[in-house]
Design an enzyme around this catalytic site. Structure first.
Site, PDB file in Angstrom:
ATOM      1  N   ASP A 177      37.594  48.552  32.825  1.00  0.00           N
ATOM      2  CA  ASP A 177      36.827  49.623  33.947  1.00  0.00           C
ATOM      3  C   ASP A 177      35.801  50.609  33.239  1.00  0.00           C
ATOM      4  OD1 ASP A 177      38.516  51.623  32.800  1.00  0.00           O
ATOM      5  OD2 ASP A 177      39.864  51.806  34.537  1.00  0.00           O
TER       6      ASP A 177
ATOM      7  N   ASP B 182      30.203  54.709  37.667  1.00  0.00           N
ATOM      8  CA  ASP B 182      30.151  55.261  38.923  1.00  0.00           C
ATOM      9  C   ASP B 182      30.387  56.542  39.439  1.00  0.00           C
ATOM     10  OD1 ASP B 182      32.595  54.468  38.710  1.00  0.00           O
ATOM     11  OD2 ASP B 182      32.824  53.941  40.718  1.00  0.00           O
TER      12      ASP B 182
ATOM     13  N   ASP C  68      43.610  44.078  40.811  1.00  0.00           N
ATOM     14  CA  ASP C  68      44.527  45.068  39.675  1.00  0.00           C
ATOM     15  C   ASP C  68      45.157  45.936  40.430  1.00  0.00           C
ATOM     16  OD1 ASP C  68      43.577  47.711  38.594  1.00  0.00           O
ATOM     17  OD2 ASP C  68      41.879  46.944  39.503  1.00  0.00           O
TER      18      ASP C  68
END
Length: 375
Positions: A99, A166, A289
């Site tokens: 991530d 983000d 996930d």
């Protein structure tokens, strides 16, 4: 030419089965990724995820997740690069998704104040156009994440699938503030894309954008339409917000997923229960996930076809039946034996229950795909 090849094998109503091929590894979707936050799945040898003695007739697990925020802070991305990337560092020769670290930064720094005050690892952050500044929850050292730096960090990891930085907006702020953070994420996505794509053909990794923005469907629509141009290989749906209800998450995922590019894999970040997972694979999602499989395993809970089983309950003292006779690999461990282990604080029970829960979800998806393809 795309490095991640995605082929839809069958599509019916709101569900589909597909095939991903990346870096000489093939995956059949929908697929669940076990979470190895800090370059390990807690208390589990990664080799067991591919061991036929445990898997039986199931396909080996070929994709796991690791966390950029934690691995950047400790042991450090440059150290992992010196170890010949994360695959060598953690002894895993298949695919790794990392991530962006954005969720950890913003959930601990921008989230609900009451929740932050009760969090043992709360951090302070400063958000600007160019970067987000944050302080390590471990030693209070100062750090910066920018869209470009997060690409570099994940490149140092050698991640097969990387995520763009983000902003995971918290619940409860004004729509004006949401729009401001949405626009900033869009600019950051373009920066990350423009920085990464010139070296796209020279590397083995791919980069996904992440659609965010709470339960506001207008903003979700604006975000997914803008970010889809950067979905060269795939796209992700981020959490509705940091602490949002299951009902709102379901509503926004059902709204968002079918509007994403149909020819790219769709990754829903962080799912809850096996039941939620079955719901979302019938609503256009391909990749998942969730840390619950191992987290609940460490808290005495095993998934089963009849609901969660809490092995700490004294009624299991003399229960010599297996956890779940439909789940592969761990049938020889009885509920009585696992109850004994946790009563004696023998940490083998962590491994048994965590592995059981991972295999349970893996089997659940395998059975669903088989039935779906045969219909």
């Amino acid at each position: 030419m795309n490095k991640l090849h995605f082929k839809i094998l069958k599509q019916k109503w709101n569900a589909r089965v597909g095939e991903i091929e990346l870096n000489w590894v093939k995956l059949t979707t929908p697929i669940f990724m076990p979470v190895g936050t800090k370059a390990t799945i807690k208390w589990i040898f990664l080799e067991l995820l591919r061991n036929r003695d445990f898997l039986w007739d199931l396909e080996p697990i070929n994709l796991i997740l690791a966390n950029t925020f934690h691995l950047y802070l400790r042991p450090w991305d440059e150290l992992i690069k010196k170890a010949w990337w994360l695959h060598t560092f953690e002894n895993w020769n298949w695919l790794i998704l990392t991530d962006s670290g954005g969720f950890q930064v913003f959930s601990l720094g921008l989230g609900n104040q009451k929740e932050r005050d009760n969090h043992s690892h709360k951090i302070n952050i400063k958000l600007t156009e160019d970067w987000v500044k944050f302080y390590s929850p471990f030693d209070w050292s100062k750090h910066f994440f920018s869209p470009e730096k997060v690409v570099d960090i994940q490149s140092n990891f050698g991640s097969d699938i990387m995520m763009m930085l983000d902003i995971c907006s918290p619940a409860g702020i004004s729509k004006t503030e949401y729009k401001k953070q949405l626009d900033m994420t869009h600019r950051r996505a373009k920066r990350a894309y423009d920085y990464f794509m010139p070296k796209y053909d020279e590397t083995r990794w791919v980069l996904f954008p992440i659609v965010q923005w709470w339960t506001d469907k207008d903003l979700r629509l604006e975000s997914l339409e803008y970010l889809s141009q950067f979905a060269t290989d795939g796209i992700a749906i981020g959490w509705v917000s940091v602490w949002e209800s299951k009902e709102l998450i379901r509503d926004i995922v059902e709204f968002t997923a079918p509007k994403l590019p149909n020819d790219k894999p769709r990754y829903l970040m962080w799912v809850w229960t096996p039941g939620d997972l079955l719901h979302w694979i019938e609503n256009w999602v391909d990749m998942f996930d969730c840390v619950l499989a191992t987290r609940l395993g460490r808290h005495w809970v095993a998934f089963s076809d009849h609901g969660n089983v809490n092995l700490n309950n004294t009624r299991f003292t003399t229960d010599f039946t297996p956890l779940d006779d439909t789940c592969p690999g761990l049938q020889n461990y009885t509920k009585a034996y696992i109850h004994h282990l946790l009563r004696e604080n023998e940490i083998l029970w962590w491994s048994i229950l965590s592995l059981h829960n991972i295999f349970y979800i893996h089997r659940l998806l395998s059975d669903w795909k088989k039935k779906f393809l045969e219909e």
